[in-house]
Design an enzyme around this catalytic site. Structure first.
Site, PDB file in Angstrom:
ATOM      1  N   TYR A 155      22.327  -6.593  13.193  1.00 17.37           N
ATOM      2  CA  TYR A 155      21.717  -7.473  14.197  1.00 17.37           C
ATOM      3  C   TYR A 155      21.208  -8.770  13.550  1.00 17.37           C
ATOM      4  O   TYR A 155      21.138  -9.811  14.187  1.00 17.37           O
ATOM      5  CB  TYR A 155      20.607  -6.732  14.940  1.00 17.37           C
ATOM      6  N   LYS A 162      15.169 -12.690  18.370  1.00 20.21           N
ATOM      7  CA  LYS A 162      14.494 -11.893  19.421  1.00 20.21           C
ATOM      8  C   LYS A 162      13.000 -11.745  19.128  1.00 20.21           C
ATOM      9  O   LYS A 162      12.194 -11.695  20.054  1.00 20.21           O
ATOM     10  CB  LYS A 162      15.156 -10.517  19.572  1.00 20.21           C
TER      11      LYS A 162
HETATM   12  P1  NAD Z   1      26.890 -11.519  28.082  1.00 20.14           P
HETATM   13  O1  NAD Z   1      27.863 -11.948  27.060  1.00 20.14           O
HETATM   14  O2  NAD Z   1      27.397 -10.952  29.335  1.00 20.14           O
HETATM   15  O3  NAD Z   1      25.867 -12.691  28.431  1.00 20.14           O
HETATM   16  C1  NAD Z   1      25.452 -13.642  27.486  1.00 20.14           C
HETATM   17  C2  NAD Z   1      25.382 -14.956  28.237  1.00 20.14           C
HETATM   18  O4  NAD Z   1      24.839 -15.989  27.415  1.00 20.14           O
HETATM   19  C3  NAD Z   1      26.753 -15.438  28.715  1.00 20.14           C
HETATM   20  O5  NAD Z   1      26.763 -15.605  30.100  1.00 20.14           O
HETATM   21  C4  NAD Z   1      26.926 -16.779  28.019  1.00 20.14           C
HETATM   22  O6  NAD Z   1      27.609 -17.713  28.808  1.00 20.14           O
HETATM   23  C5  NAD Z   1      25.458 -17.169  27.838  1.00 20.14           C
HETATM   24  N1  NAD Z   1      25.305 -18.250  26.853  1.00 20.14           N
HETATM   25  C6  NAD Z   1      25.541 -18.218  25.510  1.00 20.14           C
HETATM   26  N2  NAD Z   1      25.354 -19.448  24.982  1.00 20.14           N
HETATM   27  C7  NAD Z   1      25.000 -20.270  26.009  1.00 20.14           C
HETATM   28  C8  NAD Z   1      24.699 -21.653  26.132  1.00 20.14           C
HETATM   29  N3  NAD Z   1      24.752 -22.475  25.060  1.00 20.14           N
HETATM   30  N4  NAD Z   1      24.373 -22.140  27.342  1.00 20.14           N
HETATM   31  C9  NAD Z   1      24.348 -21.352  28.428  1.00 20.14           C
HETATM   32  N5  NAD Z   1      24.628 -20.029  28.397  1.00 20.14           N
HETATM   33  C10 NAD Z   1      24.955 -19.504  27.199  1.00 20.14           C
HETATM   34  O7  NAD Z   1      25.958 -10.455  27.306  1.00 20.14           O
HETATM   35  P2  NAD Z   1      24.609  -9.689  27.740  1.00 20.14           P
HETATM   36  O8  NAD Z   1      24.569  -8.504  26.858  1.00 20.14           O
HETATM   37  O9  NAD Z   1      24.542  -9.535  29.201  1.00 20.14           O
HETATM   38  O10 NAD Z   1      23.497 -10.685  27.210  1.00 20.14           O
HETATM   39  C11 NAD Z   1      22.436 -11.140  28.036  1.00 20.14           C
HETATM   40  C12 NAD Z   1      21.113 -11.045  27.289  1.00 20.14           C
HETATM   41  O11 NAD Z   1      20.784  -9.677  27.091  1.00 20.14           O
HETATM   42  C13 NAD Z   1      21.133 -11.687  25.898  1.00 20.14           C
HETATM   43  O12 NAD Z   1      19.881 -12.315  25.672  1.00 20.14           O
HETATM   44  C14 NAD Z   1      21.256 -10.474  24.987  1.00 20.14           C
HETATM   45  O13 NAD Z   1      20.756 -10.705  23.688  1.00 20.14           O
HETATM   46  C15 NAD Z   1      20.401  -9.497  25.749  1.00 20.14           C
HETATM   47  N6  NAD Z   1      20.565  -8.090  25.368  1.00 20.14           N
HETATM   48  C16 NAD Z   1      21.794  -7.535  25.270  1.00 20.14           C
HETATM   49  C17 NAD Z   1      21.935  -6.207  24.892  1.00 20.14           C
HETATM   50  C18 NAD Z   1      23.300  -5.598  24.736  1.00 20.14           C
HETATM   51  O14 NAD Z   1      23.419  -4.561  24.061  1.00 20.14           O
HETATM   52  N7  NAD Z   1      24.338  -6.147  25.315  1.00 20.14           N
HETATM   53  C19 NAD Z   1      20.801  -5.428  24.648  1.00 20.14           C
HETATM   54  C20 NAD Z   1      19.534  -6.017  24.768  1.00 20.14           C
HETATM   55  C21 NAD Z   1      19.429  -7.353  25.128  1.00 20.14           C
END
Ligand code: NAD
Length: 263
Positions: A155, A162
């Site tokens: 990570y 985070k």
């Molecule tokens: P995802 O890939 O579906 O979503 C990530 C989003 O970030 C995308 O829509 C992308 O377009 C957007 N993004 C990235 N750079 C950008 C920019 N410069 N401008 C505008 N948008 C931008 O993945 P996800 O897992 O749904 O991620 C959403 C959130 O959840 C993130 O903060 C991620 O760290 C967090 N998260 C994810 C997990 C996991 O295991 N997937 C677990 C905990 C937290």
């Protein structure tokens, strides 16, 4: 009566139907909210548009959180549609996937800067812009992960981002509380999304948490969405600055379940 009847919610971060932002959008629409969406690029629009339409939204606004001009234009466009905002879901993160496979010690200055800017600073920027439209109070939600305070395979710099994000949640909660604006983070366990897949060993991490979490299950988009509804609703009226885990209880463990320990 839905828990979010009459609420206007801006959803930032839908890439596809697996996105955490989409889980939130769907649950919030089902709870009666009116939604607007931002999308990162034209390539994303193809995926986001039909999803938005399926929940009755035709407000689709381009917004790249790393670009001030794009953010200026996005909030001008939103203000042309809505004179008030009640909630923002910020579900955005980025890091160079080449630096999510090795060791944090090899993090480049450029990727550190980008990762922190897109994954943390963007919440501060969005909060400033959105809070100006939250004339009747509101809720700001972001997504974090427990790699912020526990070392999690590969990570790396995202853990640092985070940790910074969670700290920003607390400071923003304190700044915006007097205006009736609550700021909280949801901390889901690993999810099978585009961003999730970019982290080295994602499949192993997913299986490990599923086998070992107290509930012996990972989070679901539905449960994350329902948590977002709760936090944005009157039920969350006294909750701010909180990091709420939706991870099957995994964060409480100090060791894997005994049956899963080899040797
Ligand atoms: P995802 O890939 O579906 O979503 C990530 C989003 O970030 C995308 O829509 C992308 O377009 C957007 N993004 C990235 N750079 C950008 C920019 N410069 N401008 C505008 N948008 C931008 O993945 P996800 O897992 O749904 O991620 C959403 C959130 O959840 C993130 O903060 C991620 O760290 C967090 N998260 C994810 C997990 C996991 O295991 N997937 C677990 C905990 C937290």
């Amino acid at each position: 009566m839905g828990a979010l009847d009459g609420k206007r919610v801006l959803i930032m971060g839908v890439a596809n139907e697996r996105s955490i932002a989409w889980g939130c959008a769907k649950a919030m629409a089902d709870a009666g909210a009116e939604l607007a969406f931002t999308y990162q690029s034209e390539m994303m629009l193809k995926r986001v548009e039909p999803l938005a339409q399926s929940v009755g939204s035709d407000i689709l606004i381009p917004a790249d959180v790393s670009d001030d001009a794009s953010m200026d234009a996005a909030f001008v466009a939103l203000q042309e549609k809505w004179d008030r905002l009640d909630c923002v879901v910020h579900a955005i993160a980025f890091s160079d996937k080449n630096e999510l496979t090795g060791r944090i010690i090899d993090t480049s200055r450029e990727n550190f800067r980008n990762s922190l800017s897109i994954s943390c600073y963007s919440l501060i920027d969005v909060s400033k812009r959105a809070s100006q439209m939250m004339t009747e109070g509101g809720t700001i939600l972001t997504m974090t992960y427990q790699g912020s305070n526990k070392v999690t395979p590969f990570y790396n710099v995202m853990g640092v981002a985070k940790a910074a994000l969670e700290s920003a949640v607390r400071y923003l909660a304190n700044d915006l509380g007097p205006d009736g604006i609550r700021v909280n983070a949801i901390s889901p366990g690993p999810m099978k999304t585009l961003a999730g897949a970019a982290i080295g060993g994602a499949r192993k991490t997913f299986k490990f948490t599923e086998r070992n979490a107290p509930l012996r299950a990972n989070a679901t988009l539905e449960a994350i969405g329902a948590t977002a509804v709760y936090l944005a609703s009157d039920g969350g009226a006294c909750t701010s600055g909180e990091i709420l885990h939706v991870d099957g209880g995994f964060h409480v463990l100090g060791m894997p379940q005994v049956d899963n320990i080899q040797g």
